[in-house]
Write a protein that holds these residues in place. Sequence first.
Motif, PDB file in Angstrom:
ATOM      1  N   GLY A  33       0.796  -1.220   0.000  1.00 54.89           N
ATOM      2  CA  GLY A  33       0.000   0.000   0.000  1.00 54.89           C
ATOM      3  C   GLY A  33       0.828   1.268   0.000  1.00 54.89           C
ATOM      4  N   ALA A  34       1.899   1.291   0.793  1.00 55.25           N
ATOM      5  CA  ALA A  34       2.731   2.497   0.874  1.00 55.25           C
ATOM      6  C   ALA A  34       3.366   2.800  -0.473  1.00 55.25           C
ATOM      7  N   GLU A  35       3.867   1.763  -1.138  1.00 55.11           N
ATOM      8  CA  GLU A  35       4.490   1.957  -2.450  1.00 55.11           C
ATOM      9  C   GLU A  35       3.459   2.449  -3.462  1.00 55.11           C
ATOM     10  N   ALA A  36       2.247   1.902  -3.366  1.00 53.96           N
ATOM     11  CA  ALA A  36       1.184   2.327  -4.289  1.00 53.96           C
ATOM     12  C   ALA A  36       0.863   3.798  -4.108  1.00 53.96           C
ATOM     13  N   LEU A  37       0.742   4.237  -2.863  1.00 55.35           N
ATOM     14  CA  LEU A  37       0.405   5.632  -2.602  1.00 55.35           C
ATOM     15  C   LEU A  37       1.526   6.567  -3.025  1.00 55.35           C
ATOM     16  N   LEU A  41       0.256   9.244  -5.625  1.00 53.95           N
ATOM     17  CA  LEU A  41       0.035  10.570  -5.060  1.00 53.95           C
ATOM     18  C   LEU A  41       1.346  11.336  -4.976  1.00 53.95           C
ATOM     19  N   PRO A  42       1.876  11.750  -6.110  1.00 50.86           N
ATOM     20  CA  PRO A  42       3.141  12.497  -6.114  1.00 50.86           C
ATOM     21  C   PRO A  42       2.973  13.874  -5.506  1.00 50.86           C
ATOM     22  N   ALA A  43       4.096  14.557  -5.338  1.00 46.92           N
ATOM     23  CA  ALA A  43       4.085  15.858  -4.664  1.00 46.92           C
ATOM     24  C   ALA A  43       3.216  16.881  -5.376  1.00 46.92           C
ATOM     25  N   ASP A  44       3.148  16.797  -6.722  1.00 51.15           N
ATOM     26  CA  ASP A  44       2.355  17.783  -7.451  1.00 51.15           C
ATOM     27  C   ASP A  44       0.864  17.485  -7.412  1.00 51.15           C
TER      28      ASP A  44
END
Length: 239
Positions: A33-37, A41-44
């Motif tokens: 899950g962490a890798e998926a997010l 959900l990148p910084a931009d």
Amino acid sequence: MRLLLVEDDEHVAAALSAVLSRHGLDVVHARNGAEALDHLLPADGVSPFAVVLLDLGLPDQDGFEVCGRIRRRTSTPVIMVTARADVRSRIHGLNLGADDYVVKPYDTGELLARIHAVSRRNAPDEHTEQPDESRGPAGDGDALRFGPVLIHLSTRQVTVDGAPVQLTRKEFDLLTLLAQRPGVVFRREQIISEVWRTSWEGTGRTLEVHVASLRSKLRLPALIETVRGVGYRLAGPAS
């Protein structure tokens, strides 16, 4: 089309990625899950993916939690792909904002059809920005009202007694279709054709799950009536 595959089983992910790649999809694999997010959900804040295939049995966090976090940040379509076949899990996933729910084992052709279907529905804004006067009776300009339920067509928002209700794209389209002609029975085949834009028979179970999810979210279980052997209708006249 770029797709994010969230799957902790390396063998399953490799086999599925190979199949999807052969059909022209650019697949990025996330193992938890962490890798998926991080990917999604990148910084931009702009999602680089057209669709997410999300397994629920992830090693670091439950897939339902991941889906909820995705939906709070982006409208990227999410298809849950899981061995959990019970209706309660299906409804919970849809309530969290999943666009579709596929149970393992599945047919690859079916999965591909669903991927392309949700990706098409993710970009309908060009013909939903302006009210369509042919869509049926409107109580408030571009809105449909029946009892405590108000559907805003241009903004694709729904309220019940003034309180907003969060619906997925398919749930909104299904409710709007039925609301165009309250009291009139829509055949299952007609609903599938207009909402899912397909005649594929396997969509029938998905329709039942979405009806159940709508009843739950609106908290009006009697609002959508099942006409056995035919289809569904919205109870009562529009106001």
